[in-house]
Motif scaffolding. Structure first.
Motif, PDB file in Angstrom:
ATOM      1  N   SER A 107       0.815  -1.216   0.000  1.00 18.93           N
ATOM      2  CA  SER A 107       0.000   0.000   0.000  1.00 18.93           C
ATOM      3  C   SER A 107       0.847   1.264   0.000  1.00 18.93           C
ATOM      4  N   ASP A 108       2.045   1.215   0.582  1.00 19.00           N
ATOM      5  CA  ASP A 108       2.897   2.399   0.717  1.00 19.00           C
ATOM      6  C   ASP A 108       3.910   2.527  -0.414  1.00 19.00           C
ATOM      7  N   ILE A 109       3.678   1.827  -1.500  1.00 17.51           N
ATOM      8  CA  ILE A 109       4.632   1.804  -2.620  1.00 17.51           C
ATOM      9  C   ILE A 109       4.490   3.041  -3.492  1.00 17.51           C
ATOM     10  N   GLY A 110       5.502   3.252  -4.328  1.00 18.38           N
ATOM     11  CA  GLY A 110       5.460   4.283  -5.343  1.00 18.38           C
ATOM     12  C   GLY A 110       5.354   3.660  -6.721  1.00 18.38           C
ATOM     13  N   GLY A 111       5.848   4.365  -7.711  1.00 20.96           N
ATOM     14  CA  GLY A 111       5.730   3.908  -9.091  1.00 20.96           C
ATOM     15  C   GLY A 111       6.510   2.650  -9.402  1.00 20.96           C
ATOM     16  N   SER A 112       7.505   2.319  -8.577  1.00 21.50           N
ATOM     17  CA  SER A 112       8.325   1.135  -8.845  1.00 21.50           C
ATOM     18  C   SER A 112       7.689  -0.143  -8.327  1.00 21.50           C
ATOM     19  N   GLY A 113       6.551  -0.033  -7.635  1.00 25.67           N
ATOM     20  CA  GLY A 113       5.878  -1.229  -7.146  1.00 25.67           C
ATOM     21  C   GLY A 113       6.633  -1.899  -6.025  1.00 25.67           C
ATOM     22  N   GLY A 114       6.506  -3.221  -5.948  1.00 25.27           N
ATOM     23  CA  GLY A 114       7.212  -3.974  -4.928  1.00 25.27           C
ATOM     24  C   GLY A 114       6.617  -3.788  -3.555  1.00 25.27           C
ATOM     25  N   TYR A 115       7.477  -3.497  -2.564  1.00 25.59           N
ATOM     26  CA  TYR A 115       7.069  -3.343  -1.174  1.00 25.59           C
ATOM     27  C   TYR A 115       7.720  -2.092  -0.589  1.00 25.59           C
ATOM     28  N   SER A 116       7.062  -1.513   0.379  1.00 29.43           N
ATOM     29  CA  SER A 116       7.619  -0.392   1.130  1.00 29.43           C
ATOM     30  C   SER A 116       6.987  -0.375   2.511  1.00 29.43           C
ATOM     31  N   GLN A 117       7.749   0.039   3.530  1.00 31.06           N
ATOM     32  CA  GLN A 117       7.202   0.135   4.879  1.00 31.06           C
ATOM     33  C   GLN A 117       6.580   1.487   5.175  1.00 31.06           C
ATOM     34  N   ILE A 118       6.838   2.478   4.314  1.00 33.31           N
ATOM     35  CA  ILE A 118       6.435   3.847   4.618  1.00 33.31           C
ATOM     36  C   ILE A 118       6.271   4.630   3.333  1.00 33.31           C
ATOM     37  N   LYS A 119       5.363   5.577   3.356  1.00 39.22           N
ATOM     38  CA  LYS A 119       5.265   6.577   2.295  1.00 39.22           C
ATOM     39  C   LYS A 119       5.280   7.948   2.970  1.00 39.22           C
ATOM     40  N   ALA A 120       6.245   8.768   2.595  1.00 38.30           N
ATOM     41  CA  ALA A 120       6.354  10.126   3.117  1.00 38.30           C
ATOM     42  C   ALA A 120       5.880  11.083   2.035  1.00 38.30           C
ATOM     43  N   THR A 121       4.936  11.947   2.369  1.00 40.55           N
ATOM     44  CA  THR A 121       4.392  12.894   1.406  1.00 40.55           C
ATOM     45  C   THR A 121       4.689  14.317   1.872  1.00 40.55           C
ATOM     46  N   LEU A 122       5.399  15.037   1.031  1.00 40.12           N
ATOM     47  CA  LEU A 122       5.862  16.383   1.352  1.00 40.12           C
ATOM     48  C   LEU A 122       5.131  17.396   0.471  1.00 40.12           C
ATOM     49  N   THR A 123       4.568  18.411   1.090  1.00 38.14           N
ATOM     50  CA  THR A 123       3.882  19.476   0.364  1.00 38.14           C
ATOM     51  C   THR A 123       4.702  20.751   0.459  1.00 38.14           C
ATOM     52  N   ASN A 124       5.027  21.319  -0.711  1.00 38.53           N
ATOM     53  CA  ASN A 124       5.791  22.561  -0.738  1.00 38.53           C
ATOM     54  C   ASN A 124       5.727  23.161  -2.145  1.00 38.53           C
ATOM     55  N   ALA A 125       6.571  24.156  -2.405  1.00 38.01           N
ATOM     56  CA  ALA A 125       6.569  24.820  -3.707  1.00 38.01           C
ATOM     57  C   ALA A 125       7.661  24.299  -4.614  1.00 38.01           C
ATOM     58  N   MET A 126       8.231  23.105  -4.300  1.00 38.84           N
ATOM     59  CA  MET A 126       9.343  22.563  -5.079  1.00 38.84           C
ATOM     60  C   MET A 126       8.806  21.658  -6.186  1.00 38.84           C
ATOM     61  N   PRO A 127       9.059  21.977  -7.454  1.00 40.17           N
ATOM     62  CA  PRO A 127       8.500  21.197  -8.565  1.00 40.17           C
ATOM     63  C   PRO A 127       9.265  19.897  -8.806  1.00 40.17           C
ATOM     64  N   SER A 128       8.770  19.122  -9.750  1.00 42.58           N
ATOM     65  CA  SER A 128       9.404  17.862 -10.135  1.00 42.58           C
ATOM     66  C   SER A 128      10.855  18.113 -10.542  1.00 42.58           C
ATOM     67  N   GLY A 129      11.743  17.220 -10.127  1.00 38.27           N
ATOM     68  CA  GLY A 129      13.162  17.351 -10.448  1.00 38.27           C
ATOM     69  C   GLY A 129      13.983  17.989  -9.360  1.00 38.27           C
ATOM     70  N   THR A 130      13.354  18.487  -8.305  1.00 34.38           N
ATOM     71  CA  THR A 130      14.095  19.130  -7.235  1.00 34.38           C
ATOM     72  C   THR A 130      14.959  18.132  -6.483  1.00 34.38           C
ATOM     73  N   TYR A 131      14.401  16.970  -6.186  1.00 32.37           N
ATOM     74  CA  TYR A 131      15.087  16.009  -5.328  1.00 32.37           C
ATOM     75  C   TYR A 131      15.668  14.825  -6.106  1.00 32.37           C
ATOM     76  N   LYS A 132      15.130  14.551  -7.306  1.00 38.98           N
ATOM     77  CA  LYS A 132      15.633  13.417  -8.072  1.00 38.98           C
ATOM     78  C   LYS A 132      15.465  13.705  -9.563  1.00 38.98           C
TER      79      LYS A 132
END
Length: 321
Positions: A296-321
């Motif tokens: 349930s906490d996965i992203g676009g890569s699927g698989g498994y994840s223990q956590i999903k962190a969602t950050l809201t700000n004014a930083m557009p796509s490409g800022t962090y990756k």
């Protein structure tokens, strides 16, 4: 004369080539900042007909560690989040953007590297090739939501003189604005912490440089602690039965284009401790938990994840990756 440490500015910058230092693009208000320069000193102990133990030294492999922490700011906290949870999805066509971070389960599973810039009265120092091994959040009744991070990287290099620039109007969040939920229902938490860790392995060899061949991030792990007021026996029973529950800690602030927020969501946590304490006038229930990998906490890569962190700000796509 001594040089004042409070004039040191600290910036984070995303690298396009691992280990190649770049200037900071997100400047971080810090409370703790500790670089550690690692150099293996090679010792010449070959006997030469004399009763001594050391005949010479040479510099061996180099590296660094960088630890920092302070209050959570909704712009720069995305850098260490991306380093431990590199499956990144950005939504929104204009500010505020929503950036979701999860465990990456495709490709080489590795996060991008970044450079830490220290600009102090003696010069500018790049700590390149950094990958985070520990990212922890803490909150209680007082102060601001705060965090600490620890990263491993290549040896430092001199950098170019920067012009630090902090996001205008961005403020840390007071702890009274933090909400906590267990199994979807809001609960009162006196104090809490949540830690995301990844084992870091420095891969070295004979390849013509003192720097590592690679810095490798291993499996992700998520755990935490909460101090609850024991109004009933529900959470004690959950510990006894190893009941898996969802857990959230989050805040929101502002509105419109200036809205900010952070939600740390674990769909499945299991208590590893949950025994009442009677030292105060009321009963407390300190609990420890571990997050369990789920789909349930996965992203676009699927698989498994223990956590999903969602950050809201004014930083557009490409800022962090």
């Amino acid at each position: 004369m001594p040089k004042p440490s409070h004039l040191t500015a600290f910036g984070l910058g995303k690298e396009s080539i691992r280990g190649t230092g770049v200037a900071g693009t997100l400047w971080v208000p810090w409370k703790t900042l500790t670089p550690k320069d690692d150099v293996a000193i090679l010792e010449d102990t070959g006997q030469r007909g004399a009763p001594v133990d050391l005949f010479g030294t040479a510099a061996g492999p180099r590296g660094s560690e960088l630890s920092w922490g302070g209050d959570v700011f909704a712009d720069s906290i995305g850098v260490p989040l991306c380093s431990v949870l590199p499956d990144v999805t950005v939504t929104g066509s204009s500010a505020p953007y929503s950036t979701a971070f999860s465990v990456l389960c495709s490709g080489d599973t590795q996060p991008p590297s970044f450079t830490g810039t220290l600009f102090d009265p003696l010069g500018t120092w790049y700590y390149p090739g950094l990958q985070v091994s520990e990212l922890g959040f803490k909150w209680n009744a007082d102060g601001f939501l705060n965090y600490s991070a620890k990263a491993t990287g290549w040896g430092y290099t001199p950098g170019t003189t920067p012009t630090p620039s902090f996001t205008p109007g961005l403020a840390p969040q007071p702890n009274w604005n933090i909400t906590n939920k267990i199994a979807g229902s809001q609960v009162f938490v006196q104090d809490g912490e949540l830690n995301i860790t990844r084992k870091i392995t420095v891969v070295r060899g004979a390849n013509g440089t003192q720097n590592p061949y690679a810095i490798w991030s291993g499996d992700a792990s998520v755990n935490g602690k909460l101090t609850l007021i024991m109004e009933n026996t529900t959470q004690r029973a959950a510990f006894q039965a190893a009941t898996q529950q969802a857990f959230d800690v989050s805040y929101t602030a502002g509105s419109g284009a200036t809205a900010t927020g952070l939600d740390l969501h674990c769909s499945t946590v299991t208590y590893t401790e949950g025994t009442p304490t009677y030292g105060k006038d009321y009963i407390e229930l300190p609990v420890s938990f571990k997050a369990v990998a789920n789909t349930s906490d996965i992203g676009g890569s699927g698989g498994y994840s223990q956590i999903k962190a969602t950050l809201t700000n004014a930083m557009p796509s490409g800022t962090y990756k």
